[in-house]
Design an enzyme around this catalytic site. Structure first.
Site, PDB file in Angstrom:
ATOM      1  CG  ASP A  25      -4.571   5.345   8.327  1.00 10.91           C
ATOM      2  OD1 ASP A  25      -3.818   5.643   7.383  1.00 10.91           O
ATOM      3  OD2 ASP A  25      -4.635   6.010   9.376  1.00 10.91           O
ATOM      4  CG  HIS A  42      -1.341   3.428  -1.928  1.00  7.89           C
ATOM      5  ND1 HIS A  42      -1.948   3.669  -0.716  1.00  7.89           N
ATOM      6  CD2 HIS A  42      -0.607   4.553  -2.193  1.00  7.89           C
ATOM      7  CE1 HIS A  42      -1.612   4.876  -0.268  1.00  7.89           C
ATOM      8  NE2 HIS A  42      -0.791   5.426  -1.153  1.00  7.89           N
ATOM      9  CG  LEU A 136     -20.891  -6.877  -0.582  1.00  7.62           C
ATOM     10  CD1 LEU A 136     -21.250  -6.649   0.886  1.00  7.62           C
ATOM     11  CD2 LEU A 136     -19.469  -7.434  -0.676  1.00  7.62           C
TER      12      LEU A 136
HETATM   13  C1  FPP Z   1      -4.329   5.205   3.672  1.00  4.76           C
HETATM   14  O1  FPP Z   1      -2.968   4.845   3.910  1.00  4.76           O
HETATM   15  C2  FPP Z   1      -4.787   4.684   2.407  1.00  4.76           C
HETATM   16  C3  FPP Z   1      -5.145   5.432   1.334  1.00  4.76           C
HETATM   17  C4  FPP Z   1      -5.102   6.909   1.333  1.00  4.76           C
HETATM   18  C5  FPP Z   1      -5.572   4.805   0.083  1.00  4.76           C
HETATM   19  C6  FPP Z   1      -6.389   3.572   0.223  1.00  4.76           C
HETATM   20  C7  FPP Z   1      -6.251   2.813  -1.017  1.00  4.76           C
HETATM   21  C8  FPP Z   1      -6.151   1.465  -1.110  1.00  4.76           C
HETATM   22  C9  FPP Z   1      -6.326   0.562   0.060  1.00  4.76           C
HETATM   23  C10 FPP Z   1      -5.834   0.811  -2.399  1.00  4.76           C
HETATM   24  C11 FPP Z   1      -6.727   1.214  -3.485  1.00  4.76           C
HETATM   25  C12 FPP Z   1      -8.114   0.761  -3.264  1.00  4.76           C
HETATM   26  C13 FPP Z   1      -8.974   0.582  -4.250  1.00  4.76           C
HETATM   27  C14 FPP Z   1     -10.343   0.113  -3.955  1.00  4.76           C
HETATM   28  C15 FPP Z   1      -8.567   0.762  -5.636  1.00  4.76           C
HETATM   29  P1  FPP Z   1      -1.883   6.000   4.018  1.00  4.76           P
HETATM   30  O2  FPP Z   1      -1.241   6.151   2.698  1.00  4.76           O
HETATM   31  O3  FPP Z   1      -2.542   7.217   4.583  1.00  4.76           O
HETATM   32  O4  FPP Z   1      -0.909   5.344   5.054  1.00  4.76           O
HETATM   33  P2  FPP Z   1       0.010   6.116   6.094  1.00  4.76           P
HETATM   34  O5  FPP Z   1      -0.909   6.795   7.072  1.00  4.76           O
HETATM   35  O6  FPP Z   1       0.785   5.009   6.711  1.00  4.76           O
HETATM   36  O7  FPP Z   1       0.860   7.069   5.304  1.00  4.76           O
END
Ligand code: FPP
Length: 259
Positions: A25, A42, A136
């Site tokens: 997050d 991201h 893994l």
């Molecule tokens: C949460 O941060 C993150 C996500 C919804 C996406 C997670 C994706 C990645 C880490 C990259 C892609 C991963 C792969 C494996 C391809 P948020 O956007 O909710 O952050 P915020 O709460 O600060 O808005």
């Protein structure tokens, strides 16, 4: 010696969590703080994914489950969803060889029917190609929701009973676990959530029953191998009782702590 090597030496290899789950997050907040577009958060988050996969493999952790996209995430602006799907697609193609070389099995969990066809195809192909790997298991939760998964398991169990393949009285928690997407895998020993939020957010609701929870203020794009090792060391400092007393676990009758 580097900080990472130092922390690695402190880890008790005999008491590693078998399964680590992560709610990644804070990508959006990281980007906003840098005056960047959310997708850059991201993109940087994807680099953190690679680091965490690498350190998990180095330590000998058996299962790593990453919450990459929830069912609720489809409600985000279309532009962000499209960009995330593109990032995922590119990751699947560009990391395939590395996953094969490193003995990592990619195992997608979630409602894959929701994904755009070319992302789903890349995902299933990578999963197929790496299915024999044993070093893994990397569970990638995509269009995942804990309640959706439990309900799907309940429907499957009802079907089994209806068809006469399962007797209702034989439907124990252990048997039911076999109807979930994590069938055959140990439940997570440790859940990490970054960015200071302290919620489960519909992740692995059944499987987290006895999991140790670890929350850190670090935003996911800044999460490093050293942060991962801190979480493992914190986990190793805890006593897991699974509802028993301390003395039951140690055999020492004077330590009478509750649950
Ligand atoms: C949460 O941060 C993150 C996500 C919804 C996406 C997670 C994706 C990645 C880490 C990259 C892609 C991963 C792969 C494996 C391809 P948020 O956007 O909710 O952050 P915020 O709460 O600060 O808005």
């Amino acid at each position: 010696m580097s900080l990472i090597e130092e922390k690695k030496r402190l880890v008790d290899r005999g008491r590693l969590p078998r399964h680590v789950a992560i709610i990644m997050d804070g990508n959006g907040r990281w980007a906003e703080r840098q005056n960047l577009h959310r997708i850059e958060g991201h993109r940087k988050g994807l680099e953190a994914v690679k680091e965490v996969v690498e350190i998990s493999k180095e330590l000998g952790i058996e299962v790593l489950t990453l919450y990459a996209f929830s069912k609720e995430n489809w409600q985000r602006p279309k532009e962000e969803v499209d960009q995330l799907m593109e990032l995922l697609h590119d990751y699947l193609l560009s990391e395939r060889d590395r996953l094969l070389e490193e003995g990592i099995r990619l195992n997608p969990i979630g409602d894959l029917d929701d994904l755009p066809p070319r992302v789903r195809e890349a995902l299933l192909e990578t999963a197929r190609m790496t299915s024999e790997n044993r070093d893994l298991i990397l569970n990638l939760a995509l269009s995942y929701s804990g309640r959706w998964e439990i309900l799907k398991g309940v429907k499957r169990a009802i079907e089994e009973v209806r068809e006469g393949r399962l007797r209702l009285q034989d439907l124990t928690p252990e048997v039911f676990s076999g109807f979930l997407s994590t069938a055959g895998l140990p439940d997570p020993d440790l859940l990490i959530r970054t960015s200071g939020e302290q919620r489960i957010s519909n992740f692995l609701l059944w499987q987290l029953a006895y999991t140790e929870l670890y929350f850190t203020e670090v935003l996911w794009p800044e999460f490093t191998k050293a942060d991962f090792l801190d979480a493992i060391l914190d986990y190793q400092s805890r006593e897991r009782r699974f509802g028993l007393t301390s003395s039951q676990l140690t055999g020492n009758p004077s330590g009478g702590a509750r649950s």
